[in-house]
Design a protein around this motif. Structure first.
Motif, PDB file in Angstrom:
ATOM      1  N   ASP A 180     -12.293  10.949 -11.434  1.00 18.23           N
ATOM      2  CA  ASP A 180     -11.032  10.354 -10.980  1.00 18.23           C
ATOM      3  C   ASP A 180     -11.157  10.109  -9.482  1.00 18.23           C
ATOM      4  O   ASP A 180     -11.431  11.047  -8.728  1.00 18.23           O
ATOM      5  CB  ASP A 180      -9.892  11.347 -11.267  1.00 18.23           C
ATOM      6  CG  ASP A 180      -8.512  10.797 -10.953  1.00 18.23           C
ATOM      7  OD1 ASP A 180      -8.391   9.587 -10.661  1.00 18.23           O
ATOM      8  OD2 ASP A 180      -7.549  11.591 -10.996  1.00 18.23           O
ATOM      9  N   HIS A 237      -4.558  17.457  -8.625  1.00 20.48           N
ATOM     10  CA  HIS A 237      -4.550  18.149  -9.914  1.00 20.48           C
ATOM     11  C   HIS A 237      -5.964  18.571 -10.262  1.00 20.48           C
ATOM     12  O   HIS A 237      -6.940  17.958  -9.803  1.00 20.48           O
ATOM     13  CB  HIS A 237      -4.010  17.200 -10.996  1.00 20.48           C
ATOM     14  CG  HIS A 237      -4.717  15.870 -11.060  1.00 20.48           C
ATOM     15  ND1 HIS A 237      -5.838  15.664 -11.824  1.00 20.48           N
ATOM     16  CD2 HIS A 237      -4.478  14.688 -10.433  1.00 20.48           C
ATOM     17  CE1 HIS A 237      -6.250  14.401 -11.676  1.00 20.48           C
ATOM     18  NE2 HIS A 237      -5.450  13.782 -10.825  1.00 20.48           N
ATOM     19  N   THR A 292      -8.395  17.221  -7.538  1.00 23.67           N
ATOM     20  CA  THR A 292      -8.334  15.980  -6.773  1.00 23.67           C
ATOM     21  C   THR A 292      -7.440  16.199  -5.559  1.00 23.67           C
ATOM     22  O   THR A 292      -6.557  17.063  -5.561  1.00 23.67           O
ATOM     23  CB  THR A 292      -7.739  14.821  -7.588  1.00 23.67           C
ATOM     24  OG1 THR A 292      -6.347  15.082  -7.813  1.00 23.67           O
ATOM     25  CG2 THR A 292      -8.450  14.646  -8.910  1.00 23.67           C
ATOM     26  N   GLU A 335      -5.183  13.544  -3.393  1.00 23.56           N
ATOM     27  CA  GLU A 335      -4.817  12.128  -3.467  1.00 23.56           C
ATOM     28  C   GLU A 335      -3.441  11.803  -2.893  1.00 23.56           C
ATOM     29  O   GLU A 335      -2.574  11.289  -3.593  1.00 23.56           O
ATOM     30  CB  GLU A 335      -4.888  11.656  -4.922  1.00 23.56           C
ATOM     31  CG  GLU A 335      -4.119  12.516  -5.912  1.00 23.56           C
ATOM     32  CD  GLU A 335      -4.239  11.972  -7.344  1.00 23.56           C
ATOM     33  OE1 GLU A 335      -3.897  10.794  -7.551  1.00 23.56           O
ATOM     34  OE2 GLU A 335      -4.676  12.720  -8.232  1.00 23.56           O
ATOM     35  N   GLU A 348      -8.183   9.052  -2.879  1.00 27.68           N
ATOM     36  CA  GLU A 348      -8.363  10.223  -3.751  1.00 27.68           C
ATOM     37  C   GLU A 348      -9.827  10.590  -3.892  1.00 27.68           C
ATOM     38  O   GLU A 348     -10.665   9.752  -4.212  1.00 27.68           O
ATOM     39  CB  GLU A 348      -7.804   9.908  -5.150  1.00 27.68           C
ATOM     40  CG  GLU A 348      -8.064  10.997  -6.184  1.00 27.68           C
ATOM     41  CD  GLU A 348      -7.523  10.663  -7.574  1.00 27.68           C
ATOM     42  OE1 GLU A 348      -7.436   9.452  -7.902  1.00 27.68           O
ATOM     43  OE2 GLU A 348      -7.190  11.588  -8.314  1.00 27.68           O
TER      44      GLU A 348
HETATM   45 ZN    ZN Z   1      -5.832  11.861  -9.931  1.00 27.76          ZN
END
Ligand code: ZN
Ligand code: ZN
Length: 366
Positions: A236, A300, A327, A329, A343
């Motif tokens: 991500d 998260h 992460t 972000e 992020e």
């Molecule tokens: Zn994310």
């Protein structure tokens, strides 16, 4: 992956649930990412029962070969009815009187169906909510998981570089997403971690602007937020780039978000609370007068699922631990104007945080 060790840790975490007279003796696991984590089975239907030193996976005939190949060390039962309900019947037949389950992953309807499989005298007391035992184990990644996550993160970075090379004003957001996703598959991704976000111009002010038919502008931001799944694990990352000449307030907002993002990354280390990490980002934006436009949490956890514990949000007290992957972000969204989000994925190490997504974060103009 040492599934037996994971199964033992899950059973150990059950200790203390229930009462001295009626301890919780077994754990019913129905959330598929939890099932995969504990025994390796990747099918779309199954239930796992842990207890008394044994692990049994219940699944249906579509998975006869796959379950035995994947769930090595776990007994596999192929069932013709519902896997979960057959598992429940087997639990009662084995003499168990208290079985734990994760209420966060069980609907009211399935709990009722589970209870209906019980003899009358066991119906009320058999199923005991024991909290997110497996989700908690999954927060801290082991060596093999970290190795896969590292690879997934780097594949993501490679895709971002590709995207930079192909983005042109006038191209639609979906065309950018399509190229990115095509390249992801060729790079080994099983699938994307979530619907790719390409949000350009005014749409960059939408924190979750899925790629649309809108065209990349001659002048303005484009936010790319995407991830790939490699060997079951999600990546991500988000980068926001600029097309054409920049306005002063665009530069100012970008600098503030970048500073906030770097401050939060720098705050990561074991034993620091997730609230403090969130505050590290939020306080930078507060000083810049932009915190009211930062409308979501700072980050998260991620792993087999794109959103896992811990959640890095304001005032949360959970402490980071070595081996967590989270992460960072932060974003600023000015409705009707533009938005910026940056992020990274960060591994919590013994002494700090290691960024797993080293793509350039400095102002990038196309
Ligand atoms: Zn994310
Ligand atoms: Zn993202």
């Amino acid at each position: 992956m040492d599934f037996r060790a994971r199964q033992r840790r899950a059973v150990r975490a059950l200790k203390g649930s229930g009462t001295a007279e009626h301890p919780v003796e077994a754990l019913l696991v129905t959330h598929l990412p939890d099932v995969r984590y504990l025994c390796g089975f990747t099918g779309s239907s199954g239930a796992l029962v842990l207890g008394a030193g044994k692990a049994t996976l219940y699944t249906d005939g579509r998975y006869t070969v796959q379950a035995k190949a994947e769930a090595v060390g776990t007994k596999v039962e192929i069932v013709s009815k519902s896997a979960v309900l057959t598992a429940c019947e087997a639990i009662a037949a084995a003499g168990v009187t208290r079985c734990g389950f994760d209420a966060a992953q069980t609907t009211v309807a399935s709990l009722e169906a589970m209870q209906k499989t019980m003899p009358a005298k066991l119906r009320k007391a058999m199923f005991q909510p024991v909290g997110p035992i497996v989700a908690r184990l999954r927060e801290v990644k082991d060596k093999s998981e970290i190795e896969i996550i590292r690879r997934a993160a780097l594949v993501g970075c490679g895709l971002f570089d590709k995207a930079l090379g192909m983005m042109r004003s006038g191209m639609t957001e979906v065309a950018v997403a399509a190229e990115l996703e095509h390249a992801a598959r060729l790079a080994g991704a099983e699938r994307m971690s979530f619907d790719t976000i390409v949000a350009s111009g005014e749409r960059s002010a939408l924190p979750h602007g899925h790629a649309s038919a809108a065209k990349l502008p001659k002048r303005g931001f484009v936010t790319l937020d995407f991830g790939v799944v490699i060997d079951g694990y999600c990546s991500d990352m988000t980068r926001t780039v600029h097309m054409g000449r920049a306005l002063e307030d665009e530069l100012r907002v970008y600098d503030a978000v970048l500073e906030a993002q770097e401050a939060a990354v720098a705050a990561i280390r074991p034993r620091v609370s997730v609230g403090e990490v969130d505050e590290a980002a939020r306080s930078v934006l507060r000083r810049a007068g932009l915190d009211q436009y930062f409308t979501h949490s700072t980050g998260h956890g991620l792993g087999l699922e794109i959103h896992e514990q811990p959640r890095l949000a304001a005032k949360q007290t959970q402490l980071l631990e070595r081996g967590m992957v989270v992460t960072i972000e932060p974003g600023v969204y000015l409705p009707g104007r533009f938005g910026v989000r940056i992020e990274d994925m960060v591994l919590v190490t013994a002494t700090g945080g290691e960024v797993l997504t080293p793509s350039v974060k400095a102002w990038t103009q196309l």
